[in-house]
Design a protein around this motif. Structure first.
Motif, PDB file in Angstrom:
ATOM      1  N   ALA A   1       5.789   3.200  17.147  1.00 37.17           N
ATOM      2  CA  ALA A   1       5.109   1.961  17.514  1.00 37.17           C
ATOM      3  C   ALA A   1       5.866   1.263  18.642  1.00 37.17           C
ATOM      4  CB  ALA A   1       4.994   1.042  16.303  1.00 37.17           C
TER       5      ALA A   1
ATOM      6  N   ARG B   1       4.611   0.905  22.689  1.00 31.69           N
ATOM      7  CA  ARG B   1       4.258  -0.472  23.026  1.00 31.69           C
ATOM      8  C   ARG B   1       4.234  -0.680  24.540  1.00 31.69           C
ATOM      9  NH1 ARG B   1       7.658  -2.715  19.913  1.00 31.69           N
ATOM     10  NH2 ARG B   1       6.191  -2.867  18.161  1.00 31.69           N
TER      11      ARG B   1
ATOM     12  N   ASP C   1       0.357  -7.615  12.870  1.00 30.57           N
ATOM     13  CA  ASP C   1       0.433  -6.983  14.186  1.00 30.57           C
ATOM     14  C   ASP C   1       0.369  -8.063  15.264  1.00 30.57           C
ATOM     15  OD1 ASP C   1      -0.077  -4.453  15.999  1.00 30.57           O
ATOM     16  OD2 ASP C   1      -1.618  -5.925  16.546  1.00 30.57           O
TER      17      ASP C   1
ATOM     18  N   GLU D   1      -1.108   4.784  18.346  1.00 31.25           N
ATOM     19  CA  GLU D   1      -1.184   3.540  17.594  1.00 31.25           C
ATOM     20  C   GLU D   1      -0.863   3.762  16.117  1.00 31.25           C
ATOM     21  OE1 GLU D   1      -1.691  -0.541  17.608  1.00 31.25           O
ATOM     22  OE2 GLU D   1      -1.851   0.829  19.336  1.00 31.25           O
TER      23      GLU D   1
ATOM     24  N   GLU E   1      -1.420  -5.099   6.446  1.00 34.50           N
ATOM     25  CA  GLU E   1      -0.559  -5.176   7.621  1.00 34.50           C
ATOM     26  C   GLU E   1      -1.268  -5.712   8.861  1.00 34.50           C
ATOM     27  OE1 GLU E   1       2.549  -1.502   7.133  1.00 34.50           O
ATOM     28  OE2 GLU E   1       0.459  -0.945   7.562  1.00 34.50           O
TER      29      GLU E   1
ATOM     30  N   LEU F   1      -2.493   1.130  10.453  1.00 34.45           N
ATOM     31  CA  LEU F   1      -2.093  -0.003   9.633  1.00 34.45           C
ATOM     32  C   LEU F   1      -2.881  -0.061   8.329  1.00 34.45           C
ATOM     33  CD1 LEU F   1      -1.887  -2.820  12.354  1.00 34.45           C
ATOM     34  CD2 LEU F   1      -0.044  -1.335  11.520  1.00 34.45           C
TER      35      LEU F   1
END
Length: 355
Positions: A296, A300, A318, A307, A314, A310
């Protein structure tokens, strides 16, 4: 509620399970005044009897109990219909008619009414009176046959494809289209939303691909975006979590390889299908060597199309989702915020359902 793009629109929703409550939620989210009509002792989808606040699908609207089988109850229901712009019901064909709130009775009372009906099989056809659930309707639409991995049975897609996508969102579109048309004609009409119709419509592009030889309809998990391509799939990380890879275009695929530390010259070509197993193994080994948090962070700010997968709990944490307020808290319950976004008439903050 007086805010939102649908402020001033009055909706009466006759309580059912499945897509009906989702349609009503969407309309209420954007300012429509929605009254949910329950049968006596009706049980909410979540929580104990009478607890609308715990049920996200019933946010932004009030509920009343009416016994449609009694003369007093029918009179009360017809009074709501007479004052409504939109009616939503999701019973089997013929049930609303027997109760005295079918289209003929409702439109005679209120000729400008948009009468929205959502069922699995639709109002006509040889299966229209038969029972079924989301999975049955998605199966009959042909869409279920496209979902799943190679050599595996079709994957059950929760209710996203059928009840919610093929049913609720199609009815939401339909009643709003009819409401727009009413400005010209001055007349209401019936909107017949069938889950089987809508689930088929969602797969329009893939029907086209198959007839042009671009999609193998006889096998799952062998096509470009159904987990067949190694650059469009999910891979397990070293800590048992998952990353989603969606690097279709060459420039994004190149960025993916860079982030993963893979040498493109040492790998098969991106579209060399015969060697996709080798490419899958290489991508899987790379992602599997590190925990999800590592990837992750590595992805970024890049166009690697990599990706984290999640969990629902969660999503609100994010950074991007938090910035857009994708999730909102309503009376202690975290739930998706109203969508889409409007520039001039934004949806008001959701409120819990109420009696």
């Amino acid at each position: 509620m007086s805010e939102g793009a649908l402020a001033g629109v009055r909706v009466v929703e006759f309580g059912t399970i499945g897509p009906g409550p989702f349609v009503a939620m969407m309309l209420a989210d954007h300012g429509a005044e929605v009254v949910h009509v329950d049968r006596p002792g009706g049980v909410p989808a979540v929580g104990p009897i009478g607890d609308r606040a715990a049920d996200a699908l019933h946010r932004n609207r009030r509920s009343v109990e009416i016994d449609l089988k009694s003369p007093e109850g029918l009179t009360a229901a017809l009074a709501l219909i007479a004052d409504a712009d939109i009616l939503i019901e999701g019973n089997r064909p013929g049930v609303a008619e027997r109760l005295g709130i079918g289209p003929e009775d409702a439109l005679a009372l209120n000729p400008r009414l948009i009468y929205g009906r959502v069922t699995g099989w639709g109002q006509t056809g040889p299966k229209s009176a038969l029972a079924g659930h989301d999975l049955n309707f998605v199966a009959a639409s042909g869409t279920l046959s496209t979902l799943g991995r190679a050599g595996q049975p079709p994957t059950v897609p929760l209710a996203y494809v059928g009840d919610l996508g093929g049913g609720a969102m199609m009815l939401a579109f339909g009643v709003l289209a009819a409401l727009h048309e009413r400005h010209t004609s001055g007349r209401g009409q019936v909107v017949d939303a069938a889950i089987v119709d809508g689930a088929a419509l969602l797969a329009t592009a893939f029907h086209g691909f198959a007839q042009r030889g671009l999609w193998d309809e006889n096998r799952r998990g062998v096509n470009l975006v159904d987990s067949g391509a190694p650059f469009y799939d999910c891979y397990e990380t070293s800590d048992g979590e998952w990353m989603a890879v969606g690097a279709l275009e060459p420039k994004f695929y190149a960025e993916l390889l860079r982030v993963l530390g893979l040498d493109a010259d040492a790998l098969p070509g991106q579209h060399d299908r015969a060697r996709w197993p080798e490419l899958r193994a290489a991508i899987g080994a790379a992602i599997g060597s590190r925990p999800r948090a590592y990837w992750a962070d590595a992805a970024r700010g890049t166009d690697a199309c990599l990706e984290p997968v999640l969990r629902m709990s969660e999503v609100r944490h994010d950074a991007h989702n938090a910035a857009r307020q994708v999730m909102v808290e309503v009376d202690g319950i975290w739930q998706p915020a109203p969508a889409p976004r409007f520039s001039r008439t934004p949806a008001p903050p959701p409120e819990p359902g109420r009696r």
